[in-house]
Design a protein around this motif. Structure first.
Motif, PDB file in Angstrom:
ATOM      1  N   ARG A 296      17.620 -42.065  28.377  1.00  0.00           N
ATOM      2  CA  ARG A 296      17.469 -42.021  26.930  1.00  0.00           C
ATOM      3  C   ARG A 296      18.010 -43.296  26.284  1.00  0.00           C
ATOM      4  NH1 ARG A 296      17.663 -37.900  23.062  1.00  0.00           N
ATOM      5  NH2 ARG A 296      18.591 -38.647  21.117  1.00  0.00           N
ATOM      6  N   GLU A 297      19.177 -43.700  26.789  1.00  0.00           N
ATOM      7  CA  GLU A 297      19.788 -44.910  26.249  1.00  0.00           C
ATOM      8  C   GLU A 297      18.877 -46.126  26.468  1.00  0.00           C
ATOM      9  OE1 GLU A 297      23.917 -44.679  27.328  1.00  0.00           O
ATOM     10  OE2 GLU A 297      23.918 -46.882  27.434  1.00  0.00           O
ATOM     11  N   VAL A 300      16.176 -46.194  23.905  1.00  0.00           N
ATOM     12  CA  VAL A 300      16.676 -46.709  22.627  1.00  0.00           C
ATOM     13  C   VAL A 300      16.801 -48.223  22.674  1.00  0.00           C
ATOM     14  CG1 VAL A 300      18.633 -46.742  21.056  1.00  0.00           C
ATOM     15  CG2 VAL A 300      17.911 -44.589  22.110  1.00  0.00           C
ATOM     16  N   LYS A 399       8.472 -45.601  29.756  1.00  0.00           N
ATOM     17  CA  LYS A 399       7.895 -45.782  28.418  1.00  0.00           C
ATOM     18  C   LYS A 399       8.980 -45.399  27.427  1.00  0.00           C
ATOM     19  CE  LYS A 399       2.958 -45.378  28.860  1.00  0.00           C
ATOM     20  NZ  LYS A 399       2.590 -44.273  29.778  1.00  0.00           N
ATOM     21  N   PRO A 400       9.274 -46.269  26.480  1.00  0.00           N
ATOM     22  CA  PRO A 400      10.396 -45.985  25.585  1.00  0.00           C
ATOM     23  C   PRO A 400      10.294 -44.605  24.934  1.00  0.00           C
ATOM     24  CG  PRO A 400       9.419 -48.132  25.091  1.00  0.00           C
ATOM     25  CD  PRO A 400       8.636 -47.552  26.206  1.00  0.00           C
ATOM     26  N   ALA A 401       9.088 -44.225  24.508  1.00  0.00           N
ATOM     27  CA  ALA A 401       8.960 -42.957  23.798  1.00  0.00           C
ATOM     28  C   ALA A 401       9.342 -41.787  24.719  1.00  0.00           C
ATOM     29  CB  ALA A 401       7.535 -42.776  23.298  1.00  0.00           C
ATOM     30  N   ASN A 402       8.894 -41.848  25.980  1.00  0.00           N
ATOM     31  CA  ASN A 402       9.244 -40.784  26.931  1.00  0.00           C
ATOM     32  C   ASN A 402      10.723 -40.825  27.275  1.00  0.00           C
ATOM     33  OD1 ASN A 402       6.613 -40.017  27.002  1.00  0.00           O
ATOM     34  ND2 ASN A 402       6.141 -41.220  28.850  1.00  0.00           N
ATOM     35  N   MET A 404      13.157 -41.767  25.548  1.00  0.00           N
ATOM     36  CA  MET A 404      14.039 -41.258  24.514  1.00  0.00           C
ATOM     37  C   MET A 404      14.023 -39.739  24.442  1.00  0.00           C
ATOM     38  SD  MET A 404      14.158 -43.917  21.427  1.00  0.00           S
ATOM     39  CE  MET A 404      12.431 -43.969  21.142  1.00  0.00           C
ATOM     40  N   LYS A 405      13.005 -39.144  25.027  1.00  0.00           N
ATOM     41  CA  LYS A 405      12.960 -37.683  25.038  1.00  0.00           C
ATOM     42  C   LYS A 405      13.857 -37.097  26.111  1.00  0.00           C
ATOM     43  CE  LYS A 405       8.377 -37.424  23.988  1.00  0.00           C
ATOM     44  NZ  LYS A 405       7.108 -37.144  24.597  1.00  0.00           N
TER      45      LYS A 405
END
Lengths: 407, 410, 227
Positions: A296-297, A300, A399-402, A404-405
């Motif tokens: 997650r970090e 971000v 992938k940043p979006a994934n 961060m989830k």
């Protein structure tokens, strides 16, 4: 600076885990520093023992003498050879030597022995036979027609100090050479083979008895630094005084020694590699977790504009800080441990008897050098780097979006 | 129930579990294979040493060892052999020899050697010379002038089969005796030093040379292979008993080559040190992995405590999980290393590239790894027992989580 | 040139074996300097749209460009570069780097941009002052309240002088007073620096503050009105 700070502080988010990881690395590096120092120290001990007891670092002989020692294969002008050796930088000392096989008889026993003609003045600078005298005294040029003999031989010939030894052999020209000598000293090297079958006499006596006419069988030299042997050998070979002669180094003089060192080193390296692999798997989980639990970090960080490769770099820095610290502590402790035993020595216990037969002392002295200090830790560092790289390479695929989830 | 729970728990994070299992696997594998390799090497050394005219049991004059002279001989060896033969296990072989120091010479060269008088046909399966490859011919039983020479020595003497060699030694009466022999064959030995050390003639020829018609300097016994270890001690004491009326000494092979025995003891110690070292390397990983698993499940442990689970149960649960890890890793490592060792043992490992070094230490060129069940047990025991001990730390951590604390954590 | 241009953007997720259409051919144009709220219930596609506009995810169909730069054919590194120089992010759960202090969190962005040390410090502090965090420079995120953390996040998003800020439910974890004050700060920044803001929300207060309200439902834009 920011990346370094980030990496450094990340290590201490899981103090316990990081410390355990560093301890694993430190342990491996301590062990490698110590073990390599121990191995190299013992090799030096073995080489030194062998060199100082019999072969020297270098020998100049007639071509073919080493493979098939024969009375007639001689170095005709030893003075010239010794002068050449003496002026070669790095050579500590040299001495000339003759040897042949004779029958030696005491009053009621006869044995075949190897008899050597040595010059006590130069010989004692090269080899340590003079310090091995157990009874009586070492040869002296003031006291001709005397011999020193090995302790086991003395026992078997039932002969003691001051008693007479009859020597019967073949002179250089093939005629019979016979004489009677007085036992001046008895020596013990610890190598049964040597103590059972060697007699030494003055080179001048040998020359006369066997009609050597000033020629010798070998000029034996020792050098200041073992590592320079090859270089010195090359220099010496260029010298005109040695034209037509063979120059042999200690590895050629005792190939068994060289190969047993190689064998020990190779088996050591195999063990170290196994150990490092076990350590690598052992710490891989730490590196893996450092990536997985921070997915997650990473998302971000990528969102705020950190490029994926830069993230990989940061993670690797983190691992390498840990590795570096572990290695550093391991090296310091390893060096201290080594230095302690370098002074105290390590007893080889029961194996000492066996080793004595090869002229090796029962106490081993590890020796710290740049090689023993750094080669182990560098190897660990490289393996650890790849261990850390493996999980880190997942980052660019995130992938940043994934990311961060992720929890 | 309990086992099932523990087993499922360790697979909650399969990747992490797989990695620590690999660490344990590698460790155990290396321990067992390394042990087998070392044993194989040691066996080779011992067999070489025993082959080298040592034998399992040897009977000599009490003073022969310190002074191998013909004056320290066994008179009437036949009767000695008859005396001990009933004491030996079935399949044992017994030979008599004369071994004296001597000098070999031809026109070119002179060298000190050991003159060994043997009964050629009886040496088969007893000492190396009975089975050595020979150029030319083996000695015949009644050959009084033939001699067998090591190939390396023949090279040094620049001689060959069919040529003459003069042997000189001291007779029983103290006189020096020389006799010419004709070279019947050249033998090859594993160690070059052996080829240079021994020349073989028949026992009868040797007796003639030393001037005593009915003597030997040693009687050597080789036990059948399967009884070499177990029957040794017993047989030695039986022989000692039987030979009481004679003034003779009986030695087992370890007494004959004491350095080898000490070396083998050091081997053992070294092996166990290696086991512990490898364990430590994986131990850090075991603690770390169990610790991670425990911390991830902080809430769970807090909850279990909240519903009344005793700390001791939690400790048991965590230890149970790490026991499963250890057993799984050990089992896999043991099985694979055994399979691998057996596979390698068929062909052997060739140390040819270190031939000279191998010879120096009296080792065999070919190493056949030998599995010792004791080593396998020791390796597994070290990993499982020490592994459980280090797992106590994370287990106690888990037991200490308080419900309140764990709720706050997330 | 529009600050943001999305045309016919679609995004489909697999949830287990079920296909979920998060966005269904959405088109949206945002001009520079706008202060836009994306409203709608959870699952309506707000976050997905913001992620796509920020280049954090790839659309399954359609085209997106920011300041005229088309995302198609841009590598993940290029996208990171673009975000660094032109787009700021503010997240619902702040997402500060936990091991950095407030100041370091802001400063780090400037470092990524290659600014000198002295300049970085000055700018970071000035920005933290701007969002009302004077004197809290050396606190780590754990030592700051939620509102304060979100202010750091806003400062972090703004410090690089982006032209566009994407904020995903920035006030959702904050109480109403804190949320309102944060919103005021964001509005000030919008006016002072001319930065374009797009934020997703289901907070009515935020919707009221917005100058343009785009309503979404089931992955599509259902309403778009400028106040």
């Amino acid at each position: 600076m920011g990346d370094l700070k980030l990496a450094w502080r990340n290590i201490w988010r899981h103090t316990r885990r990081s410390i355990l990881t560093m301890m694993a690395i430190g342990f491996a590096s301590l062990l490698l520093v110590f073990m390599l120092s121990f191995q190299f120290g013992s090799y030096e001990g073995m080489i030194d023992a062998s060199v100082r007891l019999s072969t020297g670092h270098l020998q100049v002989q007639a071509q073919g003498y080493h493979d098939k020692p024969e009375m007639r294969k001689v170095v005709k002008n030893p003075r010239k050879v010794m002068d050449a050796l003496s002026r070669t930088p790095g050579v500590e000392a040299c001495t000339a030597r003759c040897q042949t096989f004779v029958l030696a008889s005491s009053e009621d026993r006869t044995r075949g022995v190897m008899i050597m003609g040595v010059d006590p003045e130069t010989e004692s600078r090269v080899l340590k036979t003079s310090s091995l005298i157990r009874q009586g005294e070492y040869l002296s040029s003031d006291d001709p027609n005397t011999v020193i003999i090995g302790a086991l031989l003395a026992e078997r010939l039932k002969i003691g100090l001051g008693e007479e030894l009859t020597i019967l052999g073949q002179a250089r020209d093939g005629s019979i050479a016979a004489t009677v000598m007085t036992v001046r000293g008895i020596f013990k090297s610890g190598i049964d083979e040597v103590d059972r079958s060697t007699v030494q006499m003055l080179l001048t006596d040998f020359d006369q008895l066997f009609g050597m006419d000033g020629a010798v069988h070998a000029v034996v030299a020792v050098v200041h630094k073992l590592t320079e042997v090859g270089e010195i050998k090359n220099t010496v070979m260029q010298d005109d005084a040695l034209k037509g002669l063979a120059v042999l180094d200690w590895m050629e003089l005792s190939p068994g020694l060289k190969q047993s060192i190689q064998m020990d080193l190779v088996s050591g390296i195999i063990m170290y590699v196994i150990l490092i692999i076990v350590v690598a798997f052992s710490i891989m989980n730490t590196f893996l977790m450092a990536v997985f639990e921070r997915t997650r970090e990473f998302g971000v960080m990528m969102a705020i504009g950190v490029k994926p490769l830069r993230l990989v770099k940061i993670i690797l820095m983190e691992s390498m800080f840990m590795t570096g610290l572990g290695l550093l502590f391991g090296m310091i402790l390893g060096a201290l441990l080594t230095q302690y035993f370098a002074g105290a020595g390590i007893s080889m216990g029961g194996a000492a008897d066996l080793m004595a037969q090869y002229g090796i002392s029962g106490r081993m002295y590890p020796r710290l050098s740049l090689i023993t200090l750094f080669s182990g830790p560098i190897l660990i560092g490289v393996v650890t780097f790849f261990t850390a790289l493996l999980p880190a390479l997942r980052i660019p695929r995130l992938k940043p979006a994934n990311a961060m989830k992720a929890v | 129930m309990f086992a099932q729970l523990a087993w499922r728990n360790i697979w909650r994070n399969p990747r992490r579990t797989a990695i620590i299992l690999l660490a344990i696997f590698m460790g155990v594998f290396s321990m067992i294979f390394f042990a087998a390799f070392s044993r194989g090497m040691a066996n080779g050394m011992v067999n070489n040493a025993i082959d080298n005219l040592v034998g399992h049991i040897k009977i000599q004059h009490p003073d022969y060892r310190s002074d191998p002279d013909i004056s320290h001989r066994i008179d009437d060896p036949r009767s000695v052999m008859d005396e001990i033969r009933p004491e030996l296990p079935d399949g044992s072989k017994i030979v008599q020899r004369i071994r004296v120091e001597g000098v070999a010479a031809n026109a070119r060269e002179t060298a000190g050697i050991e003159i060994t008088g043997i009964e050629p046909s009886k040496e088969k399966g007893v000492s190396f010379i009975g089975d050595a490859p020979i150029e030319g011919e083996m000695l015949e039983e009644d050959d009084e002038h033939g001699i067998l020479l090591g190939a390396a020595l023949a090279d040094r003497f620049d001689t060959e089969v069919g040529k003459k060699l003069v042997l000189t030694t001291q007779r029983a009466d103290g006189e020096t005796q020389s006799r010419a022999f004709r070279i019947r064959g050249l033998y090859h030995a594993e160690i070059q030093a052996t080829e240079k050390a021994y020349v073989f003639i028949t026992l009868d020829a040797a007796r003639k040379l030393v001037g005593n018609k009915n003597c030997a300097t040693e009687i050597a016994v080789t036990l059948p292979e399967n009884k070499a270890d177990r029957a040794l001690e017993q047989t030695v004491s039986k022989c000692k008993e039987a030979l009481k009326p004679f003034n003779l000494s009986v030695y087992d092979w370890m007494e004959q080559i004491p350095a080898m025995k000490a070396y083998l003891a050091m081997f053992d110690m070294f092996l166990y040190i290696w086991f512990v070292v490898v364990f430590i390397a994986m131990g850090f990983g075991i603690v770390n992995t169990v610790l991670m698993a425990v911390f991830e499940r902080m809430r769970e442990f807090g909850l279990l405590k909240a519903i009344g689970m005793k700390p001791a149960w939690i400790i048991r649960m965590v230890l149970g999980e790490s026991l499963f890890l250890l057993i799984a890793g050990c089992a896999a490592g043991t099985l694979c290393s055994l399979a691998f060792t057996w596979y390698v043992a068929v062909t052997g490992i060739d140390l040819g590239s270190f031939a000279q070094g191998v010879k120096m230490w009296g080792m065999s060129r070919m190493i056949y790894p030998a599995i010792d069940i004791g080593d396998v047990i020791a390796a597994n025991a070290v990993v499982i027992v020490l592994g459980l001990i280090v797992s106590v730390y994370p287990a106690v951590k888990a037991a200490r989580f308080t419900p309140v604390e764990t709720m706050r954590q997330n | 040139m529009n600050a943001v241009s999305a045309s016919n953007v679609s995004k489909i997720y697999m949830q287990g074996d079920v296909k979920v259409t998060a966005l269904n051919k959405v088109s949206l144009e945002v001009a520079p300097g706008e202060f836009v709220a994306l409203a709608g219930p959870s699952g309506s596609g707000k976050t997905t749209l913001l992620n796509l506009i920020g280049g954090l995810d790839e659309p399954d169909g359609g085209k997106i460009s920011v300041n005229g730069k088309d995302f198609a054919n841009m590598s993940s590194g290029d996208l990171a570069e673009l975000r660094l120089s032109q787009i700021g992010f503010v997240f619902q759960s702040y997402n500060l780097i936990p091991v950095f202090t407030a100041e370091e969190n802001v400063e780090y962005i400037l470092q990524l941009q290659g600014e000198g040390k002295a300049e970085r410090k000055k700018k970071a502090r000035a920005m933290l002052d701007d969002v009302g965090l004077e004197g809290k420079y050396d606190r780590k995120p754990a030592q700051l309240s939620g509102g304060q953390q979100q202010r750091v996040a806003v400062a972090r998003a703004l410090v690089s002088n982006p032209t566009l800020i994407l904020a995903d439910e920035p006030t959702a974890n904050l109480d109403s007073v804190t949320g309102e004050s944060l919103l005021r700060t964001m509005r000030e920044m919008n006016q002072k620096h001319g930065v374009t803001f797009i934020f997703s929300t289901h907070d009515s207060m935020v919707m009221n503050a917005a100058k343009r309200l785009v309503s979404m439902k089931d992955g599509a834009i259902v309403d778009d009105k400028v106040k």
